[in-house]
Design an enzyme around this catalytic site. Structure first.
Site, PDB file in Angstrom:
ATOM      1  N   ARG A 139       0.815  -1.212   0.000  1.00 35.88           N
ATOM      2  CA  ARG A 139       0.000   0.000   0.000  1.00 35.88           C
ATOM      3  C   ARG A 139       0.851   1.266   0.000  1.00 35.88           C
ATOM      4  O   ARG A 139       0.493   2.267  -0.630  1.00 35.88           O
ATOM      5  CB  ARG A 139      -0.939   0.002   1.212  1.00 35.88           C
ATOM      6  CG  ARG A 139      -2.121  -0.941   1.063  1.00 35.88           C
ATOM      7  CD  ARG A 139      -2.963  -0.979   2.322  1.00 35.88           C
ATOM      8  NE  ARG A 139      -4.091  -1.892   2.170  1.00 35.88           N
ATOM      9  CZ  ARG A 139      -5.315  -1.532   1.772  1.00 35.88           C
ATOM     10  NH1 ARG A 139      -5.563  -0.271   1.503  1.00 35.88           N
ATOM     11  NH2 ARG A 139      -6.273  -2.425   1.646  1.00 35.88           N
ATOM     12  N   TYR A 183       1.054 -13.666  -0.968  1.00 32.18           N
ATOM     13  CA  TYR A 183       1.382 -13.357  -2.361  1.00 32.18           C
ATOM     14  C   TYR A 183       2.532 -12.350  -2.378  1.00 32.18           C
ATOM     15  O   TYR A 183       2.742 -11.586  -1.422  1.00 32.18           O
ATOM     16  CB  TYR A 183       0.170 -12.813  -3.121  1.00 32.18           C
ATOM     17  CG  TYR A 183      -0.512 -11.617  -2.489  1.00 32.18           C
ATOM     18  CD1 TYR A 183      -0.078 -10.314  -2.732  1.00 32.18           C
ATOM     19  CD2 TYR A 183      -1.621 -11.782  -1.657  1.00 32.18           C
ATOM     20  CE1 TYR A 183      -0.710  -9.223  -2.165  1.00 32.18           C
ATOM     21  CE2 TYR A 183      -2.268 -10.694  -1.092  1.00 32.18           C
ATOM     22  CZ  TYR A 183      -1.812  -9.417  -1.350  1.00 32.18           C
ATOM     23  OH  TYR A 183      -2.442  -8.344  -0.793  1.00 32.18           O
ATOM     24  N   ASP A 241     -14.800   2.846   0.704  1.00 33.56           N
ATOM     25  CA  ASP A 241     -15.338   2.243   1.923  1.00 33.56           C
ATOM     26  C   ASP A 241     -16.415   3.096   2.574  1.00 33.56           C
ATOM     27  O   ASP A 241     -17.298   2.566   3.251  1.00 33.56           O
ATOM     28  CB  ASP A 241     -14.218   2.003   2.936  1.00 33.56           C
ATOM     29  CG  ASP A 241     -13.408   0.759   2.625  1.00 33.56           C
ATOM     30  OD1 ASP A 241     -13.838  -0.026   1.757  1.00 33.56           O
ATOM     31  OD2 ASP A 241     -12.345   0.572   3.240  1.00 33.56           O
TER      32      ASP A 241
END
Length: 401
Positions: free
Chosen positions: A100, A205, A284
């Protein structure tokens, strides 16, 4: 125009509003600085398609991590259950593993430095037919023609418009973090891998050009934790959650973890309205969803480009309210479907919470691949918004002739 919240959705909205809609934007962020909040995120093909439209995809790809092929669903004993789709139908866009902080950095660099104002925690909004005043904890206030609330699941902007119910606790918490790839065996797969069973699942991942691995372990818990990216967790508890009955390869991965954080998993029921007058919601704030479909950030990106395209057609500040209503109409059904899909995916991955017959679970996991590729990955949010505004333009031209 103001955007409240400098998360990935808010930054994408600012880029889209500037580059697509040619709107002057100020982004307000409550944190004192933009730092390494959170860990990894999967940037899906539908999200990449948006970033390509916004002109930042090449820079994003340079700091992400490509996978060697489709991901894998793996049972507790190490048995391969099925594959995780990782590309759209054309193969043009393949899921990237992103940190991020790297993602935020690229997005911030796409904006002029004066665009973002940190240290501004929103406390109140006063909206009128003519403008919107934002008031902040630091004592400052500012007036804008319109406001986009991209301030997360506990959105102050949303609560100023709509009285909503509390977020819904999923019954699960997540242990998440990052592991240096050098600490893993040299032949560790450069793919997304998901182990599932016993009402738990664990995924990992690669991110940061394959130099690190993001990991998340989802476990049931009767102790709801606050929705935090930074509540420090207990590595020994994580090790105990995935005990000797689990695949030795997973156990080996977890044994190499030296730091983890807790994250309580919450979502919200779909809203009936996203906009009121000169105020609208994004990401969100509009559609909090569980992470199991990997679409939280990607849906915020879709919101951003749709908002920019619809606002591009607004003829001056007075037309913003109608543009916001059209934007919400473009986006609400799709995000509601994906909120439900994320809940469903969590149920599937928890497996024994619903399926006594694991063969049925495995068949549903495999069937979900087609849905993910066709409905999720192949979706072009910009094309859908373009089509919508073109239809509206033709209707207006027809009505005036």
């Amino acid at each position: 125009m103001a955007v409240v919240g400098a998360g990935l959705g808010g930054l994408a909205a600012a880029i889209g509003l500037q580059r697509v809609a040619d709107v002057e934007v100020t982004v307000f962020e409550q944190a004192g600085q933009l730092g390494e909040i959170g860990a990894g995120v999967g940037l899906a093909p539908n999200g990449q398609r948006v970033l390509n439209r916004l002109g930042v995809l090449d820079d994003i790809r340079r700091v992400g991590a490509t996978y060697d092929g489709p991901g894998r669903y793996i049972d507790t004993d190490g048995r391969l259950v099925g594959e995780v789709p990782w590309a759209d139908s054309s193969g043009q866009y393949q899921t990237l593993g992103m940190h991020r902080a790297d993602f935020v950095d690229v997005m911030v660099r796409a904006l002029a430095p004066e665009t973002i104002r940190v240290g501004h925690r929103l406390t109140a909004i006063d909206a009128s037919d003519a403008d919107v005043r934002l008031m902040f904890q630091n004592g400052e206030s500012s007036v804008f023609d319109a406001v986009v609330g991209a301030d997360g699941t506990h959105s102050v902007v949303r609560e100023s418009m709509i009285r909503t119910e509390d977020p819904v606790y999923s019954g699960f918490i997540a242990y998440r973090g990052v592991l240096d790839a050098k600490n893993l065996p040299a032949d560790w797969p450069m793919r997304n891998q998901i182990w599932m069973g016993m009402r738990k699942h664990f995924m990992c991942y690669p991110i940061r050009q394959r130099e690190q691995f993001n990991f998340v372990g989802f476990v049931p818990s009767s102790r709801p934790l606050r929705e935090s990216w930074s509540a420090r967790g207990d590595v020994d508890e994580l090790v105990a959650e995935f005990g000797p009955e689990w695949d030795p390869n997973l156990r080996d991965f977890i044994s190499r973890i030296d730091e983890t954080f807790w994250w309580g998993l919450y979502d919200r029921e779909p809203l009936r309205s996203w906009s009121r007058g000169r105020v609208t919601l994004l990401g969100d704030a509009a559609h909090t969803m569980l992470p199991h479909a990997g679409q939280g950030v990607n849906q915020a990106l879709e919101d951003a480009v749709a908002l920019a395209i619809v606002l591009r057609e607004a003829n001056g500040p007075a037309a913003v309210s109608e543009a916001f209503r059209r934007y919400a109409a473009v986006r609400m059904q799709r995000t509601a479907i994906l909120q439900a899909s994320s809940r469903r995916s969590g149920t599937q991955l928890a497996s024994q919470a619903e399926f006594e017959n694991l063969g049925k679970r495995d068949a549903e996991v495999r069937a979900g691949r087609d849905f993910r590729r066709s409905f999720v990955f192949d979706y072009d949010a910009a094309a859908v918004a373009d089509k919508t505004v073109n239809r509206m333009r033709h209707q207006q031209e027809g009505g005036s002739s």
